[in-house]
Structure formats: C-alpha cells, structure tokens
Design a protein around this motif. Structure first.
Motif, PDB file in Angstrom:
ATOM      1  N   LEU A 104      -0.690   4.746  37.265  1.00  0.00           N
ATOM      2  CA  LEU A 104       0.030   4.783  35.982  1.00  0.00           C
ATOM      3  C   LEU A 104       1.350   5.564  36.047  1.00  0.00           C
ATOM      4  O   LEU A 104       2.337   5.117  35.461  1.00  0.00           O
ATOM      5  CB  LEU A 104      -0.882   5.337  34.888  1.00  0.00           C
ATOM      6  N   PRO A 105       1.416   6.717  36.739  1.00  0.00           N
ATOM      7  CA  PRO A 105       2.718   7.413  36.803  1.00  0.00           C
ATOM      8  C   PRO A 105       3.805   6.572  37.462  1.00  0.00           C
ATOM      9  O   PRO A 105       4.936   6.507  36.979  1.00  0.00           O
ATOM     10  CB  PRO A 105       2.400   8.672  37.617  1.00  0.00           C
ATOM     11  N   GLU A 106       3.480   5.911  38.578  1.00  0.00           N
ATOM     12  CA  GLU A 106       4.476   5.074  39.242  1.00  0.00           C
ATOM     13  C   GLU A 106       4.806   3.845  38.406  1.00  0.00           C
ATOM     14  O   GLU A 106       5.948   3.387  38.385  1.00  0.00           O
ATOM     15  CB  GLU A 106       3.969   4.651  40.627  1.00  0.00           C
ATOM     16  N   LEU A 107       3.800   3.336  37.709  1.00  0.00           N
ATOM     17  CA  LEU A 107       4.034   2.179  36.851  1.00  0.00           C
ATOM     18  C   LEU A 107       4.970   2.544  35.705  1.00  0.00           C
ATOM     19  O   LEU A 107       5.851   1.757  35.326  1.00  0.00           O
ATOM     20  CB  LEU A 107       2.695   1.670  36.306  1.00  0.00           C
ATOM     21  N   ALA A 108       4.804   3.733  35.152  1.00  0.00           N
ATOM     22  CA  ALA A 108       5.682   4.180  34.066  1.00  0.00           C
ATOM     23  C   ALA A 108       7.126   4.294  34.538  1.00  0.00           C
ATOM     24  O   ALA A 108       8.057   3.894  33.833  1.00  0.00           O
ATOM     25  CB  ALA A 108       5.182   5.524  33.526  1.00  0.00           C
ATOM     26  N   ARG A 109       7.330   4.837  35.742  1.00  0.00           N
ATOM     27  CA  ARG A 109       8.685   4.956  36.293  1.00  0.00           C
ATOM     28  C   ARG A 109       9.294   3.581  36.551  1.00  0.00           C
ATOM     29  O   ARG A 109      10.479   3.350  36.300  1.00  0.00           O
ATOM     30  CB  ARG A 109       8.653   5.772  37.591  1.00  0.00           C
ATOM     31  N   PHE A 110       8.480   2.645  37.042  1.00  0.00           N
ATOM     32  CA  PHE A 110       8.958   1.301  37.337  1.00  0.00           C
ATOM     33  C   PHE A 110       9.365   0.576  36.055  1.00  0.00           C
ATOM     34  O   PHE A 110      10.390  -0.095  36.001  1.00  0.00           O
ATOM     35  CB  PHE A 110       7.857   0.526  38.062  1.00  0.00           C
ATOM     36  N   ARG A 111       8.565   0.718  35.000  1.00  0.00           N
ATOM     37  CA  ARG A 111       8.861   0.072  33.720  1.00  0.00           C
ATOM     38  C   ARG A 111      10.118   0.648  33.091  1.00  0.00           C
ATOM     39  O   ARG A 111      10.885  -0.066  32.442  1.00  0.00           O
ATOM     40  CB  ARG A 111       7.679   0.240  32.761  1.00  0.00           C
ATOM     41  N   LEU A 112      10.342   1.923  33.298  1.00  0.00           N
ATOM     42  CA  LEU A 112      11.549   2.556  32.768  1.00  0.00           C
ATOM     43  C   LEU A 112      12.784   1.981  33.442  1.00  0.00           C
ATOM     44  O   LEU A 112      13.823   1.778  32.801  1.00  0.00           O
ATOM     45  CB  LEU A 112      11.472   4.068  32.986  1.00  0.00           C
ATOM     46  N   LYS A 113      12.679   1.684  34.714  1.00  0.00           N
ATOM     47  CA  LYS A 113      13.797   1.146  35.482  1.00  0.00           C
ATOM     48  C   LYS A 113      13.973  -0.352  35.262  1.00  0.00           C
ATOM     49  O   LYS A 113      15.096  -0.861  35.274  1.00  0.00           O
ATOM     50  CB  LYS A 113      13.575   1.433  36.971  1.00  0.00           C
ATOM     51  N   HIS A 114      12.855  -1.069  35.041  1.00  0.00           N
ATOM     52  CA  HIS A 114      12.895  -2.533  34.894  1.00  0.00           C
ATOM     53  C   HIS A 114      12.122  -2.949  33.631  1.00  0.00           C
ATOM     54  O   HIS A 114      11.044  -3.542  33.719  1.00  0.00           O
ATOM     55  CB  HIS A 114      12.305  -3.218  36.123  1.00  0.00           C
ATOM     56  N   PRO A 115      12.642  -2.650  32.461  1.00  0.00           N
ATOM     57  CA  PRO A 115      11.893  -2.889  31.212  1.00  0.00           C
ATOM     58  C   PRO A 115      11.673  -4.362  30.876  1.00  0.00           C
ATOM     59  O   PRO A 115      10.782  -4.679  30.084  1.00  0.00           O
ATOM     60  CB  PRO A 115      12.774  -2.206  30.148  1.00  0.00           C
ATOM     61  N   LYS A 116      12.466  -5.275  31.453  1.00  0.00           N
ATOM     62  CA  LYS A 116      12.336  -6.688  31.109  1.00  0.00           C
ATOM     63  C   LYS A 116      11.285  -7.400  31.961  1.00  0.00           C
ATOM     64  O   LYS A 116      10.947  -8.545  31.694  1.00  0.00           O
ATOM     65  CB  LYS A 116      13.683  -7.394  31.267  1.00  0.00           C
ATOM     66  N   LEU A 117      10.795  -6.729  32.964  1.00  0.00           N
ATOM     67  CA  LEU A 117       9.814  -7.334  33.856  1.00  0.00           C
ATOM     68  C   LEU A 117       8.416  -7.245  33.238  1.00  0.00           C
ATOM     69  O   LEU A 117       8.023  -6.221  32.690  1.00  0.00           O
ATOM     70  CB  LEU A 117       9.827  -6.617  35.205  1.00  0.00           C
ATOM     71  N   SER A 118       7.676  -8.332  33.320  1.00  0.00           N
ATOM     72  CA  SER A 118       6.301  -8.357  32.819  1.00  0.00           C
ATOM     73  C   SER A 118       5.361  -7.799  33.886  1.00  0.00           C
ATOM     74  O   SER A 118       5.436  -8.195  35.050  1.00  0.00           O
ATOM     75  CB  SER A 118       5.896  -9.789  32.463  1.00  0.00           C
ATOM     76  N   VAL A 119       4.499  -6.860  33.501  1.00  0.00           N
ATOM     77  CA  VAL A 119       3.568  -6.239  34.447  1.00  0.00           C
ATOM     78  C   VAL A 119       2.144  -6.441  33.945  1.00  0.00           C
ATOM     79  O   VAL A 119       1.855  -6.246  32.768  1.00  0.00           O
ATOM     80  CB  VAL A 119       3.853  -4.730  34.620  1.00  0.00           C
ATOM     81  N   ARG A 120       1.269  -6.852  34.846  1.00  0.00           N
ATOM     82  CA  ARG A 120      -0.145  -7.051  34.528  1.00  0.00           C
ATOM     83  C   ARG A 120      -0.979  -6.157  35.437  1.00  0.00           C
ATOM     84  O   ARG A 120      -0.775  -6.135  36.645  1.00  0.00           O
ATOM     85  CB  ARG A 120      -0.515  -8.527  34.731  1.00  0.00           C
ATOM     86  N   LEU A 121      -1.912  -5.412  34.853  1.00  0.00           N
ATOM     87  CA  LEU A 121      -2.761  -4.501  35.609  1.00  0.00           C
ATOM     88  C   LEU A 121      -4.211  -4.944  35.483  1.00  0.00           C
ATOM     89  O   LEU A 121      -4.726  -5.079  34.374  1.00  0.00           O
ATOM     90  CB  LEU A 121      -2.593  -3.067  35.092  1.00  0.00           C
ATOM     91  N   VAL A 122      -4.860  -5.193  36.623  1.00  0.00           N
ATOM     92  CA  VAL A 122      -6.264  -5.586  36.634  1.00  0.00           C
ATOM     93  C   VAL A 122      -7.039  -4.566  37.465  1.00  0.00           C
ATOM     94  O   VAL A 122      -6.461  -3.818  38.253  1.00  0.00           O
ATOM     95  CB  VAL A 122      -6.457  -7.006  37.210  1.00  0.00           C
ATOM     96  N   THR A 123      -8.360  -4.538  37.293  1.00  0.00           N
ATOM     97  CA  THR A 123      -9.183  -3.560  37.998  1.00  0.00           C
ATOM     98  C   THR A 123     -10.214  -4.249  38.885  1.00  0.00           C
ATOM     99  O   THR A 123     -10.494  -5.436  38.734  1.00  0.00           O
ATOM    100  CB  THR A 123      -9.906  -2.637  37.003  1.00  0.00           C
ATOM    101  N   GLY A 124     -10.777  -3.499  39.787  1.00  0.00           N
ATOM    102  CA  GLY A 124     -11.800  -4.000  40.697  1.00  0.00           C
ATOM    103  C   GLY A 124     -12.044  -2.969  41.773  1.00  0.00           C
ATOM    104  O   GLY A 124     -11.303  -1.985  41.880  1.00  0.00           O
TER     105      GLY A 124
END
Length: 285
Positions: A104-124
C-alpha cells in the motif's frame, strides 16, 4: 496495396494537389506521384482527374477516400492511445499481493505520480500469485517467496520475524513470548496449502522432529486473524502483517529466528512494459 501508396493518395486528396501532399508527407513530388500511379495501375482504376484548380476525385476516388479517412482516423486514435499508455496517462496495472499492507505505501506513491492510471489489487497466497503471473492475469506480485526460476525479476521489499497472535482474553495473552516446541503443543490456526507462513512453520517442525498436536486450517490471512480473535487458537504471521486489533495479543517466538520475506516479482519477459517498469523501478520511470 502498400500503406505508403494509400497514404500518398489520401494526402493528395486532402491537400488538393501533389506538391502540397509531398510537402505534408516530407517526400518529393515525383515520389508521391509514383505511389498514386502504381496504386491506379495495380487495380486498373482512375482515382483523380486533373483540373486547373488542382485535382478532383473520381467516383472511385471518393469511395476510397472515405475508407482511407476511417483508416487513418483509427490509426491516429491508436497512436494517441499508445502515447497515453507510454506516459501512463491511460492503462491498467493489476497487482496481486499476499498481504496488501506490504504494498500500500508504494501503491500510494505510484498513484500520486500517475493518477490517471487504473490500478487493481487482488489477493492470494504466494503459490496462487506466481501462477497468476504466469497466466498474465496480474502484472506484478507481492509474495513471501522468491521464485527460483530464471524467468522472473525480483526485488526484496522487507523481512520480518514471525510471531504468534492469540485472543487477548486468553490466559496465554499474559505471556510475552513462547518457545517453538511449546507453541506446537497448542491449538494452531494454519493457513491453506501454498501459504509461505504454513510452509515455514511445518519445515521448522520437521527440522526439530516435532509434530502439531492439533490445528485448524483456514484460508486467507484475514480469516486466520479473525479466528484467533475468536479464541480458536494461535495464528502465526509476520510482524509486518500485524494490524492494530484490541482483541489480539502478540507473542514472540524467541527460539525461532526464521524471517518472513516479502518480494515484488514480475515476469522478466514483461518487465520492459512501461507500466510494469514504472512500478517495479520507480526511479527509472
């Protein structure tokens, strides 16, 4: 029919002349004329008639122009789409994680830099996520195991000691720690096959010649944590996966030094894709 021939024909029609078409395409006028001439000769048709004011499309030429317009509009749209993908203004990144807390911390930084990109998170669990990588159903995986195969790129995120969590109202909650052998005599909550936590626990027990006295198998880390909170036994997890929960107490395992690692992995064959490279190596994007 070659693409260059259709492009030359389209440019002549748009610019109403061979000279202006040649200038627009960055070609010589004879080259443009040759492209159109070969197109006409190949199919035995006339596409233009000459007029004092320039060129005039024939009936066949008008029909071909309508088709060429649609093709080059689609080509332009495709180029714009790909350009947006290159700059990460459009597209999707799918991440699989054995525990969302690790990414989540790296994902938050990535979204801040690329807000228009769609991100999907799945678990397993680790085994499931590696398989999903190989099936191309996810782009990046966060797992507790680094695949031994050479077809993967891996970056270590963190390393944490393993601990036991137990219901806070349990008598065991008064303890600060518990030796590994004593731990195995108590009811344990095990993760499903493929979980690295389960694998490390069973490997350590086998190494010491110990067996589990009783266990409950529960799929998913969250369900195992909830089962411990409900008093069904002790759950084993890494310190990095702990979340504040007033219902749980944490016990150290002082004589078990094995650490749970977390790795970010992707297929080497897909590592050059811009969206994957930008997340995997943010300093390179």
């Amino acid at each position: 029919m070659r693409h260059a021939q259709l492009r030359a024909f389209h440019a002549v029609a748009v610019h109403n002349g061979f000279s202006r078409a040649a200038e627009a395409l960055g070609l010589t006028q004879p080259a443009v004329s040759d492209h159109v001439r070969k197109l006409e000769e190949t199919y035995g048709v006339q596409l233009f008639t000459r007029a004092p004011s320039g060129v005039v499309l024939t009936d066949m030429g008008r029909k071909l122009f309508a088709i060429a317009e649609r093709q080059f509009e689609a080509e332009t749209e495709a180029m714009e789409l790909l350009s947006r993908g290159r700059t990460l203004e459009e597209g999707q990144l799918t991440i699989g994680a054995d525990a969302a807390v690790h990414i989540l911390p790296e994902l938050a930084r990535f979204r801040l830099k690329h807000p228009k990109l769609s991100v999907r998170l799945v678990t397993g669990n680790s085994a499931q996520l590696v398989k999903r990588l190989e099936d191309f159903s996810i782009d990046i995986a966060i797992t507790a195991e680094r695949p031994p195969e050479p077809g993967f790129l891996a970056r270590k995120l963190r390393s944490d000691r393993l601990v036991a969590v137990v219901q806070r109202s349990s008598r065991l909650a008064k303890l600060k720690d518990m030796p590994f052998a004593q731990l195995l005599k108590l009811p344990l909550i095990l993760r499903e096959e493929g979980s690295m936590t389960r694998t490390l626990l069973l490997e350590e027990a086998q190494k010491r010649g110990l067996t589990l006295s009783g266990s409950i198998e529960i799929e998913s880390r969250e369900a195992a944590r909830e089962a411990a909170a409900q008093g069904l036994g002790l759950a084993i997890m890494s310190q990095g996966e702990l979340v504040p929960d007033g219902r749980l107490a944490v016990l150290a395992i002082p004589d078990w030094t094995t650490e749970m690692e977390e790795w970010m992995i992707c297929l080497k064959s897909r590592s050059s894709l811009h969206v994957i490279r930008s997340f995997f190596n943010p300093e390179a994007s």
